[in-house]
Design an enzyme around this catalytic site. Sequence first.
Site, PDB file in Angstrom:
ATOM      1  N   ALA A   1      28.600  18.207 -41.736  1.00 49.78           N
ATOM      2  CA  ALA A   1      29.449  17.826 -42.541  1.00 49.78           C
ATOM      3  C   ALA A   1      29.363  17.988 -44.074  1.00 49.78           C
ATOM      4  O   ALA A   1      30.147  17.920 -45.023  1.00 49.78           O
ATOM      5  CB  ALA A   1      30.046  16.461 -42.199  1.00 49.78           C
TER       6      ALA A   1
ATOM      7  N   HIS B   1      27.723  27.817 -38.647  1.00 55.62           N
ATOM      8  CA  HIS B   1      28.448  26.648 -37.854  1.00 55.62           C
ATOM      9  C   HIS B   1      28.625  27.177 -36.220  1.00 55.62           C
ATOM     10  O   HIS B   1      29.066  28.254 -36.182  1.00 55.62           O
ATOM     11  CB  HIS B   1      29.645  26.549 -38.591  1.00 55.62           C
ATOM     12  CG  HIS B   1      29.633  26.133 -39.949  1.00 55.62           C
ATOM     13  ND1 HIS B   1      29.324  24.808 -40.240  1.00 55.62           N
ATOM     14  CD2 HIS B   1      29.775  26.573 -41.206  1.00 55.62           C
ATOM     15  CE1 HIS B   1      29.079  24.738 -41.669  1.00 55.62           C
ATOM     16  NE2 HIS B   1      29.446  25.786 -42.076  1.00 55.62           N
TER      17      HIS B   1
ATOM     18  N   ARG C   1      39.938  24.519 -37.103  1.00 54.42           N
ATOM     19  CA  ARG C   1      39.858  22.967 -37.038  1.00 54.42           C
ATOM     20  C   ARG C   1      40.459  22.099 -38.234  1.00 54.42           C
ATOM     21  O   ARG C   1      41.143  22.867 -38.650  1.00 54.42           O
ATOM     22  CB  ARG C   1      38.310  22.372 -36.807  1.00 54.42           C
ATOM     23  CG  ARG C   1      37.459  23.045 -35.533  1.00 54.42           C
ATOM     24  CD  ARG C   1      36.096  22.650 -35.547  1.00 54.42           C
ATOM     25  NE  ARG C   1      36.161  21.090 -35.350  1.00 54.42           N
ATOM     26  CZ  ARG C   1      34.855  20.598 -35.230  1.00 54.42           C
ATOM     27  NH1 ARG C   1      33.821  21.240 -35.696  1.00 54.42           N
ATOM     28  NH2 ARG C   1      34.892  19.302 -35.083  1.00 54.42           N
TER      29      ARG C   1
ATOM     30  N   GLU D   1      24.603  30.866 -43.931  1.00 54.72           N
ATOM     31  CA  GLU D   1      25.408  29.416 -43.731  1.00 54.72           C
ATOM     32  C   GLU D   1      25.848  29.522 -42.259  1.00 54.72           C
ATOM     33  O   GLU D   1      26.288  30.939 -41.742  1.00 54.72           O
ATOM     34  CB  GLU D   1      26.725  29.172 -44.359  1.00 54.72           C
ATOM     35  CG  GLU D   1      27.581  28.136 -44.159  1.00 54.72           C
ATOM     36  CD  GLU D   1      28.675  28.051 -44.872  1.00 54.72           C
ATOM     37  OE1 GLU D   1      28.972  28.583 -45.741  1.00 54.72           O
ATOM     38  OE2 GLU D   1      29.475  27.134 -44.583  1.00 54.72           O
TER      39      GLU D   1
ATOM     40  N   ARG E   1      26.786  14.859 -27.021  1.00 51.77           N
ATOM     41  CA  ARG E   1      28.193  14.302 -27.236  1.00 51.77           C
ATOM     42  C   ARG E   1      28.887  15.557 -27.511  1.00 51.77           C
ATOM     43  O   ARG E   1      28.428  16.535 -28.053  1.00 51.77           O
ATOM     44  CB  ARG E   1      28.101  13.270 -28.489  1.00 51.77           C
ATOM     45  CG  ARG E   1      27.855  12.050 -28.003  1.00 51.77           C
ATOM     46  CD  ARG E   1      27.431  10.892 -29.029  1.00 51.77           C
ATOM     47  NE  ARG E   1      26.451  10.033 -28.825  1.00 51.77           N
ATOM     48  CZ  ARG E   1      26.328   9.068 -29.684  1.00 51.77           C
ATOM     49  NH1 ARG E   1      26.790   8.758 -30.928  1.00 51.77           N
ATOM     50  NH2 ARG E   1      25.181   8.164 -29.470  1.00 51.77           N
TER      51      ARG E   1
ATOM     52  N   TYR F   1      30.885  21.384 -29.136  1.00 49.68           N
ATOM     53  CA  TYR F   1      29.567  21.884 -29.635  1.00 49.68           C
ATOM     54  C   TYR F   1      28.574  22.333 -28.481  1.00 49.68           C
ATOM     55  O   TYR F   1      27.586  22.936 -28.603  1.00 49.68           O
ATOM     56  CB  TYR F   1      28.629  21.062 -30.318  1.00 49.68           C
ATOM     57  CG  TYR F   1      29.446  20.401 -31.747  1.00 49.68           C
ATOM     58  CD1 TYR F   1      29.565  21.341 -32.806  1.00 49.68           C
ATOM     59  CD2 TYR F   1      30.081  19.159 -31.744  1.00 49.68           C
ATOM     60  CE1 TYR F   1      30.490  20.854 -33.817  1.00 49.68           C
ATOM     61  CE2 TYR F   1      30.483  18.661 -32.905  1.00 49.68           C
ATOM     62  CZ  TYR F   1      30.790  19.606 -33.901  1.00 49.68           C
ATOM     63  OH  TYR F   1      31.538  19.065 -35.062  1.00 49.68           O
TER      64      TYR F   1
ATOM     65  N   ASN G   1      22.648  25.086 -41.162  1.00 50.34           N
ATOM     66  CA  ASN G   1      23.820  24.452 -40.680  1.00 50.34           C
ATOM     67  C   ASN G   1      23.865  23.083 -41.403  1.00 50.34           C
ATOM     68  O   ASN G   1      22.982  22.281 -40.972  1.00 50.34           O
ATOM     69  CB  ASN G   1      23.921  24.325 -39.176  1.00 50.34           C
ATOM     70  CG  ASN G   1      25.356  23.539 -38.729  1.00 50.34           C
ATOM     71  OD1 ASN G   1      25.880  23.372 -39.522  1.00 50.34           O
ATOM     72  ND2 ASN G   1      25.416  23.788 -37.351  1.00 50.34           N
TER      73      ASN G   1
ATOM     74  N   PRO H   1      22.885  16.791 -41.144  1.00 52.33           N
ATOM     75  CA  PRO H   1      23.447  15.585 -40.510  1.00 52.33           C
ATOM     76  C   PRO H   1      24.163  15.451 -39.224  1.00 52.33           C
ATOM     77  O   PRO H   1      24.985  16.476 -38.959  1.00 52.33           O
ATOM     78  CB  PRO H   1      24.483  14.537 -41.522  1.00 52.33           C
ATOM     79  CG  PRO H   1      24.081  15.585 -42.788  1.00 52.33           C
ATOM     80  CD  PRO H   1      23.506  16.835 -42.795  1.00 52.33           C
ATOM     81  N   ASN H   2      23.476  14.763 -38.310  1.00 49.81           N
ATOM     82  CA  ASN H   2      23.992  14.549 -36.798  1.00 49.81           C
ATOM     83  C   ASN H   2      23.852  15.640 -36.109  1.00 49.81           C
ATOM     84  O   ASN H   2      24.122  15.790 -34.677  1.00 49.81           O
ATOM     85  CB  ASN H   2      25.432  14.252 -36.904  1.00 49.81           C
ATOM     86  CG  ASN H   2      25.726  12.974 -37.716  1.00 49.81           C
ATOM     87  OD1 ASN H   2      25.422  12.226 -37.429  1.00 49.81           O
ATOM     88  ND2 ASN H   2      26.731  13.013 -38.647  1.00 49.81           N
TER      89      ASN H   2
HETATM   90  O1  CA2 Z   1      30.513  23.611 -36.520  1.00 46.02           O
HETATM   91  C1  CA2 Z   1      29.418  23.287 -36.959  1.00 46.02           C
HETATM   92  O2  CA2 Z   1      28.193  23.528 -36.702  1.00 46.02           O
HETATM   93  C2  CA2 Z   1      29.481  22.412 -37.859  1.00 46.02           C
HETATM   94  O3  CA2 Z   1      28.474  22.399 -38.837  1.00 46.02           O
HETATM   95  C3  CA2 Z   1      29.152  20.949 -36.881  1.00 46.02           C
HETATM   96  C4  CA2 Z   1      29.188  19.597 -37.867  1.00 46.02           C
HETATM   97  C5  CA2 Z   1      30.724  19.493 -38.418  1.00 46.02           C
HETATM   98  O4  CA2 Z   1      30.789  18.445 -39.307  1.00 46.02           O
HETATM   99  C6  CA2 Z   1      31.240  20.601 -39.557  1.00 46.02           C
HETATM  100  O5  CA2 Z   1      32.376  20.804 -39.854  1.00 46.02           O
HETATM  101  C7  CA2 Z   1      30.984  21.873 -38.516  1.00 46.02           C
HETATM  102  C8  CA2 Z   1      29.049  18.438 -37.280  1.00 46.02           C
HETATM  103  C9  CA2 Z   1      27.692  18.337 -36.668  1.00 46.02           C
HETATM  104  C10 CA2 Z   1      27.342  17.083 -35.968  1.00 46.02           C
HETATM  105  O6  CA2 Z   1      27.253  17.541 -34.636  1.00 46.02           O
HETATM  106  C11 CA2 Z   1      27.220  16.673 -33.380  1.00 46.02           C
HETATM  107  C12 CA2 Z   1      26.695  17.329 -32.111  1.00 46.02           C
HETATM  108  C13 CA2 Z   1      27.137  16.690 -31.210  1.00 46.02           C
HETATM  109  C14 CA2 Z   1      27.577  15.156 -31.230  1.00 46.02           C
HETATM  110  C15 CA2 Z   1      28.114  14.628 -32.289  1.00 46.02           C
HETATM  111  C16 CA2 Z   1      27.851  15.367 -33.433  1.00 46.02           C
END
Ligand code: CA2
Length: 158
Positions: free
Chosen positions: A82, A106, A113, A104, A18, A23, A79, A10-11
């Site tokens: 969340a 990230h 965090r 896995e 963003r 990221y 990946n 997701p996302n």
């Molecule tokens: O660090 C990572 O790769 C995460 O898997 C990214 C997830 C986060 O919930 C994990 O805790 C760690 C979030 C993915 C959403 O990615 C976005 C990227 C740009 C803008 C908004 C969201």
Amino acid sequence: MKKILILNGPNLNLLGTREPAQYGHTTLPDVEAFCTAHGEQIGYDVECFQSNWEGALIDKLHEYGRLHKAGEALGVVFNPGALTHTSIALQDAIKGVEPLPVIECHISNVHARETFRHQSWVSPVAAGIVVGFGVDGYLIAMDGLVRKFVNSAATHKP
Ligand code: CA2
């Protein structure tokens, strides 16, 4: 050529658009392109799949379980976004497709965090974990798959 799946949850389709401080600026199509190019270099056919739906991720893991059994897939770089921190269903799915190796991955260092990101339901069933290397982590995870599951006998030789 055997396949490696780059699976994103997701996302992650928003990557590069963003939260660049967390990221970076690289987009998901960029990540998929450099993973595909790296796959070609190391002799693997890379498939990339992203979904915002847990069930679609589970279906893809099941598909790769079958491909792995047939000798057509090496493993998965995953990946889960969340869902990492919430999804027992993903843990069950990865257990259900053993011995398919799932690494896995990230982008951020989840351990540096919020506390809720320190818990992963995926880590106990992952074949390896890569965190905090930015988007390079996907390449590190691909190489890790090959080193652990193809070249393992050579790994510790000088
Ligand atoms: O660090 C990572 O790769 C995460 O898997 C990214 C997830 C986060 O919930 C994990 O805790 C760690 C979030 C993915 C959403 O990615 C976005 C990227 C740009 C803008 C908004 C969201």
